[in-house]
Design a protein around this motif. Sequence first.
Motif, mmCIF file in Angstrom:
data_model
loop_
_atom_site.group_PDB
_atom_site.id
_atom_site.type_symbol
_atom_site.label_atom_id
_atom_site.label_comp_id
_atom_site.label_asym_id
_atom_site.label_seq_id
_atom_site.Cartn_x
_atom_site.Cartn_y
_atom_site.Cartn_z
ATOM 1 N N GLN A 22 26.777 78.861 -22.081
ATOM 2 C CA GLN A 22 25.869 78.619 -20.770
ATOM 3 C C GLN A 22 24.501 78.840 -21.082
ATOM 4 O O GLN A 22 24.206 79.681 -21.667
ATOM 5 N N ASN A 53 21.548 75.898 -13.481
ATOM 6 C CA ASN A 53 22.696 75.573 -14.734
ATOM 7 C C ASN A 53 21.974 74.585 -15.721
ATOM 8 O O ASN A 53 21.331 73.415 -15.045
ATOM 9 N N ILE A 54 21.404 74.972 -16.835
ATOM 10 C CA ILE A 54 20.867 74.079 -17.750
ATOM 11 C C ILE A 54 21.603 72.731 -17.939
ATOM 12 O O ILE A 54 20.803 71.480 -17.999
ATOM 13 N N PHE A 55 22.775 72.795 -18.007
ATOM 14 C CA PHE A 55 23.517 71.497 -18.467
ATOM 15 C C PHE A 55 23.886 70.634 -17.322
ATOM 16 O O PHE A 55 23.786 69.435 -17.372
ATOM 17 N N SER A 56 24.526 71.355 -16.095
ATOM 18 C CA SER A 56 24.890 70.594 -14.960
ATOM 19 C C SER A 56 23.581 70.255 -14.052
ATOM 20 O O SER A 56 23.758 69.423 -12.999
ATOM 21 N N GLN A 57 22.417 70.841 -14.229
ATOM 22 C CA GLN A 57 21.380 70.759 -13.483
ATOM 23 C C GLN A 57 21.573 71.309 -11.846
ATOM 24 O O GLN A 57 20.829 70.658 -11.151
#
Length: 112
Positions: A22, A53-57
């Motif tokens: 994460q 969250n970096i991945f889901s923005q």
Amino acid sequence: MPLSSTASYSGETEATLIMGAQGYELRNGSSQINVNFNTSRLDVDLSGFTATNIFSQTVTTAPVDQIKGTGLVINGNGFSGGTFTTLTTDPLLMSRDQAPERYRVVRFLDMM
């Protein structure tokens, strides 16, 4: 850079936090920095972040409530060494003992 005296600074801060798979962009946090120029050391207290969250923005609950740095050594126009700890009141994180593996960047903004 002064060679003696002490100073306190406060302002806004941002950080990037990596915990396992994460990643979080922590924004709109507040910072308090206390510097002792006599010993060339400083302490940092960061809190009150809004997390993305970096991945889901997606905006989410910050995985930590506070980041503290103690005994950091003034090194040119930056600092090094010292000890960083994170504090959380989230029972899931506390029970899993998931301390952040690394801080990629901590940025101090609008320091006064």
